[in-house]
Design a protein around this motif. Structure first.
Motif, short mmCIF file in Angstrom:
data_model
loop_
_atom_site.label_atom_id
_atom_site.label_comp_id
_atom_site.label_asym_id
_atom_site.label_seq_id
_atom_site.Cartn_x
_atom_site.Cartn_y
_atom_site.Cartn_z
N PHE A 20 -12.71 -18.70 -12.18
CA PHE A 20 -12.82 -18.12 -13.50
C PHE A 20 -11.42 -17.73 -13.98
CE2 PHE A 20 -13.85 -15.25 -16.85
CZ PHE A 20 -15.15 -15.51 -17.24
N ILE A 24 -28.43 -9.05 -10.22
CA ILE A 24 -27.24 -9.66 -9.61
C ILE A 24 -27.54 -11.14 -9.38
CG2 ILE A 24 -26.31 -7.56 -8.56
CD1 ILE A 24 -27.57 -8.40 -5.90
N PRO A 25 -26.51 -11.99 -9.43
CA PRO A 25 -26.77 -13.43 -9.27
C PRO A 25 -27.21 -13.80 -7.86
CG PRO A 25 -24.63 -13.03 -10.30
CD PRO A 25 -25.11 -11.71 -9.79
N ARG A 26 -26.78 -13.02 -6.89
CA ARG A 26 -27.22 -13.30 -5.52
C ARG A 26 -28.27 -12.26 -5.13
NH1 ARG A 26 -21.40 -13.75 -2.65
NH2 ARG A 26 -21.19 -11.78 -3.74
N ASN A 27 -28.65 -12.28 -3.86
CA ASN A 27 -29.67 -11.33 -3.45
C ASN A 27 -29.13 -10.05 -2.86
OD1 ASN A 27 -31.94 -12.76 -4.33
ND2 ASN A 27 -31.73 -14.16 -2.61
N GLU A 28 -27.85 -10.01 -2.55
CA GLU A 28 -27.25 -8.78 -2.05
C GLU A 28 -25.74 -8.84 -2.21
OE1 GLU A 28 -26.93 -6.24 1.66
OE2 GLU A 28 -29.04 -6.82 1.69
N MET A 29 -25.06 -7.73 -1.91
CA MET A 29 -23.61 -7.68 -1.92
C MET A 29 -23.03 -8.13 -3.25
SD MET A 29 -22.05 -6.41 0.45
CE MET A 29 -22.70 -5.50 1.81
N ASP A 30 -23.41 -7.45 -4.30
CA ASP A 30 -22.93 -7.87 -5.60
C ASP A 30 -22.91 -6.65 -6.51
OD1 ASP A 30 -22.06 -9.78 -7.44
OD2 ASP A 30 -23.46 -11.24 -6.61
N ILE A 31 -22.31 -6.82 -7.68
CA ILE A 31 -22.24 -5.74 -8.66
C ILE A 31 -23.18 -6.07 -9.80
CG2 ILE A 31 -20.75 -4.70 -10.39
CD1 ILE A 31 -18.55 -4.64 -8.53
N ASP A 35 -29.46 -15.59 0.53
CA ASP A 35 -29.60 -16.48 -0.62
C ASP A 35 -30.06 -17.88 -0.24
OD1 ASP A 35 -28.60 -14.55 -2.50
OD2 ASP A 35 -26.67 -14.82 -1.53
N MET A 38 0.84 -1.20 0.00
CA MET A 38 0.00 0.00 0.00
C MET A 38 0.87 1.25 0.00
SD MET A 38 -3.11 0.73 2.64
CE MET A 38 -2.63 2.16 3.58
N ASP A 42 -17.38 -10.93 -19.47
CA ASP A 42 -16.34 -10.92 -18.44
C ASP A 42 -16.78 -11.85 -17.32
OD1 ASP A 42 -18.23 -9.57 -16.96
OD2 ASP A 42 -17.16 -7.66 -16.93
N ILE A 43 -16.08 -11.75 -16.18
CA ILE A 43 -16.39 -12.67 -15.09
C ILE A 43 -17.80 -12.51 -14.58
CG2 ILE A 43 -14.11 -13.14 -14.17
CD1 ILE A 43 -14.40 -10.84 -12.31
N ARG A 44 -18.44 -11.40 -14.86
CA ARG A 44 -19.77 -11.19 -14.27
C ARG A 44 -20.90 -11.49 -15.23
NH1 ARG A 44 -17.23 -5.99 -11.80
NH2 ARG A 44 -16.08 -7.01 -10.13
#
Ligand code: FAD
Lengths: 297, 765
Positions: free
Chosen positions: B672, A186-193, B694, A1, A261-263
């Motif tokens: 990935f 988002i693929p999940r229900n929270e904490m995602d982009i 989830d 850092m 991409d990965i998402r």
């Protein structure tokens, strides 16, 4: 850092002087929920971080019938959704503000940071765009205004000069028959982009409920969040039907220029741009009808 | 033999005083208040901080390493590279649930001439501050010759593939072949005549499956703090599933006597199989040795943990099953190609032994391949290798049921293995409770309640896992107040301090409060295998039972001396020592220790075998959004034969945790890699494990079919719950929207693609 020096200007003037002196070596700190993560992973290595949270003008949060809504660039999300009048008048903005991170993140994260960070997936940007938000930017030359859709110029890149920073966002008071909605996938229900996202706003004609005004913006499907003018215009003068909504949704998908991409994949994102636009329009319509109903009482 | 009828309600059983009760766990208060000492909390004085340089390439020859600039940086104490590790022989070393050649183990810890995966350790430094160590690492110059990465298991198997190692010659059913290959071994289990079996079949289903590497995802990353003292004595604090494994592996890799290595395990924040092998320990030791014997601490970041510590294999699997019109399975032909990562040792063997073992099939042929690819070396993960194999098997079983028009549970009941049946890989089943789980599932409210609603579906899948026994050691000392200090070598991942103490308390007939259990270091207790293979409550519990029996003998002797009577006239029952004329409680004997020979200490070990396999049946309801491909889990019930639930909360916790990990594996988790073999999602944002939002509450149903070969009927419970979820979810998705997914994870993108294939007009893009 990378090690850095922390500075905390107390006024607009102090901040812009410091920024014009240090330019590329300095980074603005609002909530820090993007910046600190980036510093820790060494993807940015500023020598100075300039905390703008203590400048009064950046903390304004107000609404009035003539000027509309003003949100200082350093106002954290929770203050926005906690403001009852604003939450009542702009539910389509709150949709986005309440999606960012979780409660702790919303205690810090700001609209200014979300917009300036210029992520293609930033949740507030499509919502701000469909609300027609204008952003005041301050620099050595003074204040200028930019429409939010013009701020992002590429992933992580914004249109500000090194000595400039975001001061506040302004949104007109909602007209009668106005409704807006923002959502993401988002693929999940929270904490995602967001894999893809869409915002829509409408003004419905009080007489026949045809569309007087419409705006559609999509996210995470192009290098920047996109205002899809054609999709909005396709609805003007039309009644909202499955067909007209579908046409607008497909126009949004056509405007998308996603990557794999990965998402997510290209076809998934194009498809989602249409699905989410359709869902955004349906919910915006519901809110617009409520507004009409409220006005007729 | 009279068999106990399985009970569903453990609370109602009154045979035991302590076993089966939901008592407080010993470590709870420390853990919820933050007092518990984890690896990161260890701070010996004069501590230095280490950092590892890792390969940015998946496959590259290391031409040169220049450490001079790093060494010159102020605050840096030592830099080590592969050249600092002693050269070691080729013998096989035990890594707990897996085994490898010592040379490969050494090469995994620090690369020698080749970097074999993205994240492979190349060098390490010690410095006075973590940020100095970080900067020093960036100053090390490595010259690489980049080689083509081998990333796909099937391509890796081709004769013309680039080779990772020029000294791997396929072990072809026990025969070494002569040509170097990426296929480390080919194993086979054969029973009966599969071709004849398929001729008897009325329905034959065959599918190919692909699955991606997944990680255990424990919350605490690997860490190690070590001191190499001037006399050559080594002390290591670390987070591990097995301190004795760390001791033997470190001694092997560093070529030092095992007696010179002292391992002090800290509390552990999860392992799931991923903390059996060592990674950082020898580096911390060597850095300490080169840093004037100052202690050195190494802690992985999340990115390092994901990129460079053992995930479990990705795989390519083919399953062909045949059944006759009555629903009897007639033949099974299974093909498994498992990614071992950069060094041989995938769990293909354990997969082959468990993937179909709960069924009775006369004709079976299983071929398994252990294949090296340029990815991190795999490690055990909960029922190693089995979830992905069962995903394949149970998907095909589901389709057989569909084609035969049979209820999935009825079909499985018809084919269920029981005691005396032979497993495809050889062993004969002892008493197992598979049928009991199916019966319990059939009558469960979940299965009895119809599922309504569009795009909703129900899936059933089963699983089997052999479990393990192994070595355990415990000791007990009586304190002045009559309480017992119980020492165990078993790392407590899931409440085993408590379940070990409960079994001792039950044997002794004393209160649990009178036992204080502690996990000890390697100098304080005898050899104890790691906490893996669902073995600890079984094997260490057995040792505790033996310890209790020995303690009873010891206190009877003390009482006989005290009362001056022959020991065979002294009895023991319910925590009391008595003769015709006398009576003392177990605790009371502490007052008379000095008169009867002094301090009282007893030890016991177990190495019994007799571990009981586990079987399980899962039912899941899902709702699929066909527009986005998202799958929501609505309801989940896991019915498991748990032998005897010593502590039902812990057993339920194991089942719920295993199911949640299995749901993650089913829906969104997966490595990935880009075409260059760089891992792009080495973080918990893009390596998507389920959050609490989830998963619904997972209902765990405990079926207790006692293990007749354990004093308290215990079977391992921790691994089998991860086995059925991917298959159960896949079957539910099929029930919901009519598509069969044959690749893991069943991510929204994959579900959408399947929907579009079924209905092209559904695509709006
Ligand atoms: C756990 C977690 C979850 C998250 N979830 C989401 C999510 O769901 N959706 C989402 O969109 N984002 C999410 N984010 C990202 C982040 O929280 C948002 O982008 C947030 O709005 C950033 O605001 P901030 O005030 O924290 O910005 P900061 O980190 O302070 O700044 C971000 C960038 O903008 C610049 N900047 C800040 N203010 C100004 C200004 N006034 N003028 C010019 N430049 C400025 C900074 O220099 C920096 O480059 C998440 C982050 C975390 C850590």
């Amino acid at each position: 850092m990378h090690s850095f020096t922390y500075v905390r200007p107390q006024s607009l003037e102090e901040a812009s002087t410091f920024l014009s002196e240090h330019r590329e070596q300095a980074r603005i700190l609002a909530g820090g929920t993007d910046l600190l993560v980036q510093i820790q992973s060494s993807s940015v290595t500023p020598d100075y971080i300039v905390d703008i949270k203590h400048i009064p003008e950046l903390n304004v949060l107000s609404f009035d019938e003539t000027g509309g809504l003003r949100i200082g660039a350093a106002v954290p999300c929770f203050k926005i959704w906690n403001h009852h009048e604003i939450a009542h008048l702009y539910p389509g903005l709150i949709d986005a503000v309440q999606l960012i991170g979780g409660t702790q993140i919303q205690g810090r994260a700001t609209l200014g940071g979300n917009v300036a960070n210029a992520s293609p997936a930033a949740d507030t940007i499509p919502s701000l765009i469909v609300h027609g938000a204008i952003c005041d930017v301050i620099g050595r030359q003074g204040i200028r205004s930019i429409a939010v859709q013009d701020i992002c110029i590429g992933p992580g890149q914004n249109a500000l000069a090194p000595d400039e920073f975001l001061l506040r966002f302004q949104i007109k008071p909602p007209s009668i028959g106005f409704g807006a909605h923002y959502l993401r996938f988002i693929p999940r229900n929270e904490m995602d982009i967001a894999v893809a996202s869409a915002g829509a706003s409408l003004v419905l004609n009080p007489d026949d409920q045809t569309v007087q005004y419409a705006r559609i913006a999509i996210g995470a499907v192009a290098p920047t969040p996109l205002l899809v003018i054609a999709a909005g215009e396709s609805l003007i003068g039309q009644p909202l039907t499955n067909e007209s909504i579908d046409r607008a949704a497909r126009l949004a998908a056509q405007a998308a220029q996603p990557i794999t991409d990965i998402r997510g994949t290209i076809s998934q994102r194009k498809h989602l741009a249409a699905v989410l636009t359709r869902r955004a329009l349906v919910k915006a319509q519901e809110r617009a009808l409520q507004s009409l109903k409220g006005a007729s009482h | 033999m009279t068999e106990k009828t399985p009970t569903l309600d453990t609370a109602s059983e009154s045979k035991y005083r302590i076993i089966g009760k939901r008592v407080d766990r010993y470590d709870a208060a420390d853990k919820v208040t933050g007092q518990a000492v984890y690896g990161a909390d260890v701070h010996p004085s004069n501590l230095l901080y280490g950092k590892v340089l890792r390969s940015p390439h998946a496959h590259a020859r290391i031409l040169s390493i220049d450490t001079s600039a790093a060494e010159a940086l102020e605050g840096v104490h030592a830099v080590i590279t592969g050249a600092d590790l002693p050269s070691v022989s080729d013998r096989i070393v035990d890594l707990g649930e897996t085994a490898t050649s010592l040379r490969y183990q050494s090469d995994n810890i620090l690369a020698k001439d080749k970097a074999l995966y993205f994240g492979h350790a190349i060098a390490a430094v010690s410095a006075t501050q973590p940020y100095i160590a970080e900067e020093a690492v960036s100053l090390i110059k490595v010259e690489y010759e980049i080689l083509p990465p081998v990333l796909d298991v099937r391509k890796a198997m081709r004769p013309d593939s680039t080779l990772l190692h020029d000294d791997i010659f396929t072990d072809e059913l026990g025969q070494k072949s002569t040509q170097a290959s990426n296929v480390a071994s080919h194993i086979r289990h054969a029973q009966g005549d599969v071709e004849a079996g398929f001729r008897q079949a009325d329905v034959i289903i065959e599918h190919e499956f692909e699955t991606t590497m997944v990680h255990q995802g424990y919350i605490e990353p690997h860490n190690a703090t070590a001191i190499y003292n001037p006399s050559g004595q080594i002390t290591i604090w670390c987070s591990t599933q097995g301190s004795f494994g760390v001791r033997s592996q470190t001694s092997d890799v560093l070529d030092v006597p095992i007696s010179s290595v002292h391992v002090i395990p800290t509390e552990i924040g999860g392992g799931f199989g991923g903390k059996n092998s060592i990674y950082l320990e020898p580096l911390a030791v060597l850095l300490s040795k080169k840093s004037n014997n100052r202690p050195v601490k190494l802690t992985m970041t999340r990115a390092e943990s994901l990129a460079a510590t053992g995930p479990t294999s990705g795989s390519y699997i083919r399953v062909k099953l045949g059944a006759d019109a009555n629903g009897h399975l007639t033949a099974a032909k299974l093909y498994l190609a498992y990614e071992a990562g950069a060094f041989p040792g995938s769990p293909v063997g354990s997969a082959a032994g468990s993937m179909i073992s709960e069924y009775r099939i006369s004709n079976v042929l299983i071929d398994g391949y252990d294949v090296v690819v340029n990815k991190p070396r795999t490690e055990a993960y909960r029922a190693p290798g089995t979830s992905n194999a069962v995903f394949a098997v149970e998907t095909v079983v589901d389709e057989l049921c569909e084609k035969l028009g049979m209820d999935p549970i009825a079909f499985r009941l018809l084919n269920a293995a029981k005691e005396g049946d032979r497993r495809p890989d050889g062993p004969t089943h002892p008493r197992i409770g598979f049928i009991e789980t199916l019966q319990a599932a059939q009558s469960h409210d979940h299965y009895q309640t119809p599922l309504d609603g569009k795009y909703r579906g129900r899936g059933v899948a089963c699983g089997y896992w052999g479990n393990w026994g192994g070595r355990s050691s415990v000791s007990a000392s009586m304190n002045a107040d009559g309480t017992i200090s119980l020492i165990t070598g078993s790392i407590d991942l899931s409440g085993t301090r408590t379940t070990t103490a409960m079994q001792l308390a039950e044997t002794l007939g004393i209160d649990l409060e009178d036992i204080v259990p502690q996990v000890a270091d390697t100098n304080s207790v005898s050899n104890t295998e790691g906490t893996y293979g669902s073995r600890t409550t079984f094997a260490t519990g057995w040792a505790a039972h033996k310890l209790g029996c020995k303690l009873i003998d010891a206190v009877k002797e003390r009482a006989a001396l005290l009362w001056d009577i022959p020991v065979d006239t002294v009895d023991y029952e319910d925590g009391c020592i008595f003769s015709k004329a006398n009576r003392l409680t177990f605790k009371d004997i502490s007052k008379y220790l000095d008169e009867t020979g002094g301090p009282l200490m007893v030890s016991a070990t177990s190495f019994e075998g007799g571990h009981g396999p586990s079987a399980t049946t899962h039912i899941v309801d899902v709702e699929v959004d066909p527009d986005t491909g998202k799958v929501d889990i609505l309801r989940y019930t896991a019915i498991q034969d748990v032998g005897k639930a010593i502590h039902p909360d812990f057993v339920e916790g194991q089942i719920q945790g295993g199911v949640v990990q299995g749901i993650g594996w089913a829906l969104n988790e997966g490595y990935f890699y880009n075409d260059e073999g760089q891992l792009l999602n080495a973080n918990f944002l893009d390596y998507r494990m389920p959050t609490f939002l989830d998963v619904p509450m997972i209902e765990a149903v405990l079926v207790e079919v006692s293990n007749p070969r354990h004093p308290y009927g215990v079977r391992g419970v921790g691994e089998v719950p991860i086995v059925p979820p991917p298959a159960a979810v896949a079957n539910a998705i099929h029930d919901a929207i009519g598509v069969r997914l044959t690749a893991l994870p069943m991510s929204p993108a994959r579900v959408l693609e399947a929907v579009w294939e079924q209905t092209p007009s559904a695509y709006l893009g």
